[in-house]
Design an enzyme around this catalytic site. Structure first.
Site, PDB file in Angstrom:
ATOM      1  CG  HIS A   1       0.438   7.362   5.102  1.00 55.51           C
ATOM      2  ND1 HIS A   1       1.607   7.846   5.643  1.00 55.51           N
ATOM      3  CD2 HIS A   1       0.583   6.008   5.045  1.00 55.51           C
ATOM      4  CE1 HIS A   1       2.427   6.825   5.899  1.00 55.51           C
ATOM      5  NE2 HIS A   1       1.821   5.702   5.549  1.00 55.51           N
TER       6      HIS A   1
ATOM      7  CG  HIS B   1      -0.921   2.001   7.127  1.00 52.16           C
ATOM      8  ND1 HIS B   1      -0.054   1.550   8.094  1.00 52.16           N
ATOM      9  CD2 HIS B   1      -0.174   2.756   6.278  1.00 52.16           C
ATOM     10  CE1 HIS B   1       1.166   2.021   7.851  1.00 52.16           C
ATOM     11  NE2 HIS B   1       1.121   2.757   6.748  1.00 52.16           N
ATOM     12  CD  GLU B   2      -1.042   2.871   2.591  1.00 51.48           C
ATOM     13  OE1 GLU B   2      -0.498   3.989   2.582  1.00 51.48           O
ATOM     14  OE2 GLU B   2      -0.432   1.828   2.887  1.00 51.48           O
TER      15      GLU B   2
ATOM     16  CB  CYS C   1       4.752   2.626   7.856  1.00 53.03           C
ATOM     17  SG  CYS C   1       4.493   4.106   6.856  1.00 53.03           S
ATOM     18  CG  LEU C   2       6.001   0.736   1.945  1.00 51.51           C
ATOM     19  CD1 LEU C   2       5.526   0.965   0.521  1.00 51.51           C
ATOM     20  CD2 LEU C   2       6.914  -0.474   2.021  1.00 51.51           C
TER      21      LEU C   2
ATOM     22  CD  GLN D   1       3.485   5.838   2.498  1.00 55.84           C
ATOM     23  OE1 GLN D   1       2.516   5.293   1.987  1.00 55.84           O
ATOM     24  NE2 GLN D   1       4.402   5.170   3.196  1.00 55.84           N
TER      25      GLN D   1
ATOM     26  N   GLY E   1       0.836  -1.199   0.000  1.00 56.46           N
ATOM     27  CA  GLY E   1       0.000   0.000   0.000  1.00 56.46           C
ATOM     28  C   GLY E   1       0.864   1.239   0.000  1.00 56.46           C
TER      29      GLY E   1
HETATM   30 NI    NI Z   1       2.585   3.793   5.770  1.00 53.68          NI
END
Ligand code: NI
Length: 154
Positions: free
Chosen positions: A134, A130-131, A88-89, A51, A46
């Site tokens: 963000h 989660h996204e 999380c990336l 991001q 995701g």
């Molecule tokens: Ni994330």
């Protein structure tokens, strides 16, 4: 080749409240392509526009069932809370326990600009929540708690 790059914890763009997309322009579609390229390259399941440094309400995800794109997503209902480990990336090599609804209903635009209602559950529901966090500048370091050592997975 992507021009935009991943942003990491500490970058102010991750803390901004993103603006709604007013119109699906070629720029929005190329943003989506770029997000997908970066997400698959890592690889991740995701990604939200901030991001990669873009302050717009666009998220993408793919848990192995194909790419999904949600524009201006809004959660309109939540059911059954579950705390589970999440990464999380933008925060590499860190997992936290985060409480999320197990089932959600989301209203969003698709890539064609059509307003749709989606029902998600399980992993997809977790990823989408989660996204969407963000898009409001919220990260797992705000909402999660450390994984107790005894619960750590090896
Ligand atoms: Ni994330």
């Amino acid at each position: 080749m992507s021009i935009r790059t991943m942003r990491y914890l500490g970058d102010p763009v991750l803390r901004m409240k993103c603006s709604p997309v007013k119109e699906i322009t070629p720029g929005v579609l190329s943003l989506i392509d770029e997000m997908a390229e970066i997400m698959y390259d890592i690889p991740g399941i995701g990604l939200a526009a901030p991001q990669i440094g873009v302050n717009k309400r666009v998220i993408i995800f793919d848990i192995g069932e194909g790419l999904e794109v949600l524009i201006n997503p809004e959660i309109i209902s939540r059911e059954d809370e579950l705390e589970s480990q999440e990464g999380c990336l933008s925060i590499p090599d860190r997992e936290l326990l985060v409480k999320r609804a197990q089932k959600i209903t989301v209203r969003a635009l698709n890539k064609e600009g059509e307003k749709k209602t989606f029902a998600f559950e399980g992993l997809i529901a977790r990823v989408v929540q989660h996204e969407i966090d963000h898009l409001d500048g919220r990260l797992i370091v705000d909402t999660g708690r450390p994984v107790p050592e005894s619960e750590e997975e090896n």
